[in-house]
Design a protein around this motif. Structure first.
Motif, PDB file in Angstrom:
ATOM      1  N   GLN A 126       0.840  -1.202   0.000  1.00 50.03           N
ATOM      2  CA  GLN A 126       0.000   0.000   0.000  1.00 50.03           C
ATOM      3  C   GLN A 126       0.873   1.250   0.000  1.00 50.03           C
ATOM      4  O   GLN A 126       2.060   1.201   0.343  1.00 50.03           O
ATOM      5  CB  GLN A 126      -0.914   0.012   1.237  1.00 50.03           C
ATOM      6  CG  GLN A 126      -1.812  -1.188   1.413  1.00 50.03           C
ATOM      7  CD  GLN A 126      -2.933  -1.273   0.404  1.00 50.03           C
ATOM      8  OE1 GLN A 126      -3.221  -0.304  -0.309  1.00 50.03           O
ATOM      9  NE2 GLN A 126      -3.583  -2.423   0.319  1.00 50.03           N
ATOM     10  N   TRP A 127       0.244   2.376  -0.353  1.00 49.77           N
ATOM     11  CA  TRP A 127       0.915   3.683  -0.303  1.00 49.77           C
ATOM     12  C   TRP A 127       0.426   4.457   0.915  1.00 49.77           C
ATOM     13  O   TRP A 127      -0.773   4.457   1.224  1.00 49.77           O
ATOM     14  CB  TRP A 127       0.639   4.486  -1.574  1.00 49.77           C
ATOM     15  CG  TRP A 127       1.490   4.061  -2.722  1.00 49.77           C
ATOM     16  CD1 TRP A 127       1.149   3.191  -3.718  1.00 49.77           C
ATOM     17  CD2 TRP A 127       2.830   4.477  -2.985  1.00 49.77           C
ATOM     18  NE1 TRP A 127       2.196   3.035  -4.583  1.00 49.77           N
ATOM     19  CE2 TRP A 127       3.244   3.811  -4.160  1.00 49.77           C
ATOM     20  CE3 TRP A 127       3.720   5.335  -2.347  1.00 49.77           C
ATOM     21  CZ2 TRP A 127       4.513   3.994  -4.705  1.00 49.77           C
ATOM     22  CZ3 TRP A 127       4.979   5.506  -2.895  1.00 49.77           C
ATOM     23  CH2 TRP A 127       5.364   4.846  -4.052  1.00 49.77           C
ATOM     24  N   TYR A 128       1.361   5.123   1.572  1.00 51.96           N
ATOM     25  CA  TYR A 128       1.071   5.894   2.780  1.00 51.96           C
ATOM     26  C   TYR A 128       1.639   7.304   2.639  1.00 51.96           C
ATOM     27  O   TYR A 128       2.632   7.526   1.950  1.00 51.96           O
ATOM     28  CB  TYR A 128       1.706   5.241   4.013  1.00 51.96           C
ATOM     29  CG  TYR A 128       1.207   3.841   4.303  1.00 51.96           C
ATOM     30  CD1 TYR A 128       0.163   3.625   5.197  1.00 51.96           C
ATOM     31  CD2 TYR A 128       1.787   2.734   3.686  1.00 51.96           C
ATOM     32  CE1 TYR A 128      -0.283   2.345   5.474  1.00 51.96           C
ATOM     33  CE2 TYR A 128       1.337   1.448   3.952  1.00 51.96           C
ATOM     34  CZ  TYR A 128       0.303   1.259   4.842  1.00 51.96           C
ATOM     35  OH  TYR A 128      -0.156  -0.011   5.115  1.00 51.96           O
ATOM     36  N   ILE A 129       1.002   8.259   3.326  1.00 49.99           N
ATOM     37  CA  ILE A 129       1.512   9.619   3.465  1.00 49.99           C
ATOM     38  C   ILE A 129       1.889   9.811   4.934  1.00 49.99           C
ATOM     39  O   ILE A 129       1.095   9.515   5.830  1.00 49.99           O
ATOM     40  CB  ILE A 129       0.465  10.681   3.070  1.00 49.99           C
ATOM     41  CG1 ILE A 129       0.033  10.492   1.610  1.00 49.99           C
ATOM     42  CG2 ILE A 129       1.016  12.088   3.283  1.00 49.99           C
ATOM     43  CD1 ILE A 129       1.108  10.782   0.600  1.00 49.99           C
ATOM     44  N   ARG A 130       3.083  10.326   5.185  1.00 52.88           N
ATOM     45  CA  ARG A 130       3.530  10.544   6.562  1.00 52.88           C
ATOM     46  C   ARG A 130       2.676  11.628   7.210  1.00 52.88           C
ATOM     47  O   ARG A 130       2.577  12.738   6.699  1.00 52.88           O
ATOM     48  CB  ARG A 130       5.007  10.948   6.568  1.00 52.88           C
ATOM     49  CG  ARG A 130       5.909   9.942   5.886  1.00 52.88           C
ATOM     50  CD  ARG A 130       7.370  10.334   5.991  1.00 52.88           C
ATOM     51  NE  ARG A 130       8.177   9.551   5.073  1.00 52.88           N
ATOM     52  CZ  ARG A 130       8.597   8.303   5.297  1.00 52.88           C
ATOM     53  NH1 ARG A 130       8.292   7.714   6.446  1.00 52.88           N
ATOM     54  NH2 ARG A 130       9.332   7.663   4.404  1.00 52.88           N
ATOM     55  N   ASN A 131       2.058  11.315   8.337  1.00 48.46           N
ATOM     56  CA  ASN A 131       1.178  12.273   9.011  1.00 48.46           C
ATOM     57  C   ASN A 131       1.442  12.356  10.513  1.00 48.46           C
ATOM     58  O   ASN A 131       0.630  12.888  11.263  1.00 48.46           O
ATOM     59  CB  ASN A 131      -0.295  11.908   8.775  1.00 48.46           C
ATOM     60  CG  ASN A 131      -0.682  10.600   9.452  1.00 48.46           C
ATOM     61  OD1 ASN A 131       0.160   9.880   9.969  1.00 48.46           O
ATOM     62  ND2 ASN A 131      -1.968  10.282   9.428  1.00 48.46           N
ATOM     63  N   GLY A 132       2.583  11.831  10.959  1.00 48.03           N
ATOM     64  CA  GLY A 132       2.902  11.884  12.377  1.00 48.03           C
ATOM     65  C   GLY A 132       2.530  10.643  13.140  1.00 48.03           C
ATOM     66  O   GLY A 132       2.839  10.534  14.331  1.00 48.03           O
ATOM     67  N   GLY A 133       1.867   9.693  12.487  1.00 48.21           N
ATOM     68  CA  GLY A 133       1.486   8.468  13.183  1.00 48.21           C
ATOM     69  C   GLY A 133       2.672   7.623  13.586  1.00 48.21           C
ATOM     70  O   GLY A 133       2.576   6.830  14.528  1.00 48.21           O
ATOM     71  N   ARG A 134       3.796   7.765  12.886  1.00 47.34           N
ATOM     72  CA  ARG A 134       5.006   7.012  13.222  1.00 47.34           C
ATOM     73  C   ARG A 134       6.193   7.940  13.477  1.00 47.34           C
ATOM     74  O   ARG A 134       7.326   7.477  13.529  1.00 47.34           O
ATOM     75  CB  ARG A 134       5.352   6.037  12.089  1.00 47.34           C
ATOM     76  CG  ARG A 134       4.277   4.992  11.829  1.00 47.34           C
ATOM     77  CD  ARG A 134       4.707   4.016  10.760  1.00 47.34           C
ATOM     78  NE  ARG A 134       3.672   3.033  10.490  1.00 47.34           N
ATOM     79  CZ  ARG A 134       3.788   2.067   9.576  1.00 47.34           C
ATOM     80  NH1 ARG A 134       4.887   1.974   8.863  1.00 47.34           N
ATOM     81  NH2 ARG A 134       2.806   1.213   9.381  1.00 47.34           N
ATOM     82  N   ASP A 135       5.928   9.221  13.577  1.00 50.45           N
ATOM     83  CA  ASP A 135       7.013  10.198  13.747  1.00 50.45           C
ATOM     84  C   ASP A 135       6.551  11.261  14.739  1.00 50.45           C
ATOM     85  O   ASP A 135       5.740  12.124  14.412  1.00 50.45           O
ATOM     86  CB  ASP A 135       7.350  10.839  12.392  1.00 50.45           C
ATOM     87  CG  ASP A 135       8.543  11.779  12.463  1.00 50.45           C
ATOM     88  OD1 ASP A 135       8.843  12.289  13.555  1.00 50.45           O
ATOM     89  OD2 ASP A 135       9.161  12.024  11.406  1.00 50.45           O
ATOM     90  N   ARG A 136       7.055  11.172  15.964  1.00 49.10           N
ATOM     91  CA  ARG A 136       6.606  12.097  17.008  1.00 49.10           C
ATOM     92  C   ARG A 136       6.939  13.539  16.665  1.00 49.10           C
ATOM     93  O   ARG A 136       6.155  14.449  16.936  1.00 49.10           O
ATOM     94  CB  ARG A 136       7.265  11.704  18.334  1.00 49.10           C
ATOM     95  CG  ARG A 136       6.778  12.525  19.519  1.00 49.10           C
ATOM     96  CD  ARG A 136       5.303  12.302  19.758  1.00 49.10           C
ATOM     97  NE  ARG A 136       4.749  13.228  20.717  1.00 49.10           N
ATOM     98  CZ  ARG A 136       3.478  13.261  21.081  1.00 49.10           C
ATOM     99  NH1 ARG A 136       2.635  12.398  20.556  1.00 49.10           N
ATOM    100  NH2 ARG A 136       3.047  14.141  21.960  1.00 49.10           N
TER     101      ARG A 136
END
Length: 471
Positions: free
Chosen positions: A406-416
């Motif tokens: 799948q494709w994901y956009i970074r939205n802070g769910g894995r980056d504090r």
């Protein structure tokens, strides 16, 4: 004073007020005079812009739609009276799963991408007749023919939606109407994705995804809802090298073959001596590690749980943070995969797994419980409970978790750090009412994964990428 007509003749006063035709007369007057037309020549400071959430064009409108847009229209009219130039468009959210489901049900068709395009295909004559469609069964058509039907029905639905909004008297600028699947919006979305990709904000990953087996698509975290469902705790006996049994209470015994570890809370003194050792799964006889993690609930069940790939979203967190292997057994059809997962190589394990292969989740659970009874590793009888289960907000069946590309956009769910940056940008805004700012912050902090943007859809914005064929 006498009321005068345009030709200076006195107008007769009616015996009683008559509202017949009032909506149509004023709607026409507003359109002809451009009463709510947005003036693009106004300065930015004088503009009040309304980001209208486009209603989903997948059926009939209801009173909830009317209430929500009445609120928006009240704000728009107030801002105009306050001297602002109001930008107030109306859009139609007509692509994606709800539209596909409506087209399937309305026309009695199913999309089969393996079929060739039929240039002579016509919409079935019994379209819109549920009884007739049920009697004949679904017609399988090509993807392109299916998309043609999507366009056909959404045009009709959008016309009905606009007619009702005009009848209601919304002060929308109807020259600014857009649709989420029109060419302009597709190009904007695709260019935005390519910009995300160039900036390192978009990435592809083979990872566990929430999966709706009815719609056959991955589901984003924001589209989830919990629904209470009947279930039962099954107490299973896992075995340790010192011959003592560990009792595990689970609502999903069919996932024993997918078990990769046991987990308890690090402060739970009952299990502290076992951390770092192993236990053997019932029926399949696979050794799995016993781990500690803060998310394990000492008060739930027996206080120790099995980690399966994947039974729920907590399993995903445990799998990721404890660096566990994948032993997935549920496929995209919501059935137990034909081939056993890695680790089940012994004759006894493969023989037991063959009794589950190809079954639905429900049938597999029935069969697994029978095997556990035969092996005497089911302790007591199942205890009936009701508990919340994850559903796609428009789905009818519980979600499963499958691994897929799948494709994901970074939205802070894995980056504090990114999450904090987004919250800081939110703090720069004026929130009305103020408590919505707290809800926004809590939502960002509650994310446990990035934004899933790819979908297994037929009628949607295509991701502008091409892949080499799998070898």
């Amino acid at each position: 004073k006498l009321l005068m007509a345009s030709d200076s003749r006195p107008l007769a006063i009616p015996d009683r007020p008559n509202l017949d035709g009032l909506e149509a007369r004023w709607s026409e007057s507003w359109e002809v005079n451009g009463t709510y037309r947005f003036d693009r020549n106004q300065s930015r400071e004088s503009v009040f812009s309304i980001d209208t959430p486009p209603p989903t064009v997948s059926g009939s409108l209801h009173v909830g739609h009317v209430f929500s847009y009445t609120h928006t229209d009240t704000i728009a009219r107030y801002q105009r009276m306050a001297g602002r130039e109001v930008f107030y468009p109306m859009g139609w959210d007509d692509n994606g799963l709800p539209t596909e489901r409506r087209v399937q049900n309305y026309f009695g068709v199913r999309c089969d991408p393996s079929l060739p395009y039929d240039p002579d295909f016509q919409a079935p004559e019994d379209s819109g007749d549920p009884k007739a469609i049920k009697e004949r069964g679904d017609t399988h058509i090509s993807r392109r023919n299916f998309i043609d039907l999507c366009h056909l029905l959404t045009v009709e639905d959008e016309r009905a939606f606009e007619q009702l909004w005009r009848y209601l008297g919304l002060s929308v600028d109807w020259s600014l109407t857009y649709a989420t699947i029109d060419e302009r919006c597709q190009r904007l979305a695709q260019r935005a994705f390519l910009r995300n990709l160039a900036r390192g904000e978009a990435y592809q990953d083979e990872a566990p995804s929430l999966w709706d087996v009815t719609f056959r698509t991955a589901v984003a975290q924001a589209e989830l809802e919990d629904r209470d469902r009947p279930a039962a705790y099954h107490t299973l006996a896992f075995h340790t090298p010192d011959a003592d049994d560990l009792l595990i209470a689970t609502t999903r015994p069919e996932l024993v073959a997918a078990c990769v570890a046991l987990v308890a809370h690090p402060d739970d003194i009952r299990y502290q001596p076992l951390f770092g050792s192993t236990a053997t799964t019932p029926v399949f006889g696979i050794d799995v590690p016993i781990c500690s993690h803060r998310l394990a609930d000492p008060e739930k069940g027996t206080g120790i749980a099995m980690i399966c790939t994947f039974g729920d979203v907590t399993d995903v967190t445990w799998w990721r943070e404890l660096d566990l292997p994948v032993r997935a057994i549920i496929n995209r059809e919501g059935r137990i995969a034909t081939d056993p997962p890695p680790g089940l190589e012994s004759p006894a394990a493969t023989s037991a797994y063959s009794r589950l292969a190809g079954k639905t989740v429900h049938s597999a659970q029935v069969e697994m419980v029978a095997m556990l009874r035969d092996s005497t590793e089911l302790i007591g009888e199942p205890e009936a409970i009701t508990h919340p289960v994850k559903f796609f907000e428009k789905g009818d069946r519980p979600l499963e978790i499958v691994t897929s590309r799948q494709w994901y956009i970074r939205n802070g769910g894995r980056d504090r750090d990114l999450a904090e940056a987004l919250i800081s940008r939110g703090d720069e805004m004026n929130w009305h009412p103020a408590y919505m700012q707290t809800r926004y912050t809590n939502w960002i902090e509650g994310l446990n994964g990035d934004w899933l943007v790819s979908r297994q859809r037929f009628f949607g914005v295509p991701i502008p990428l091409w892949y080499p064929l799998d070898e």
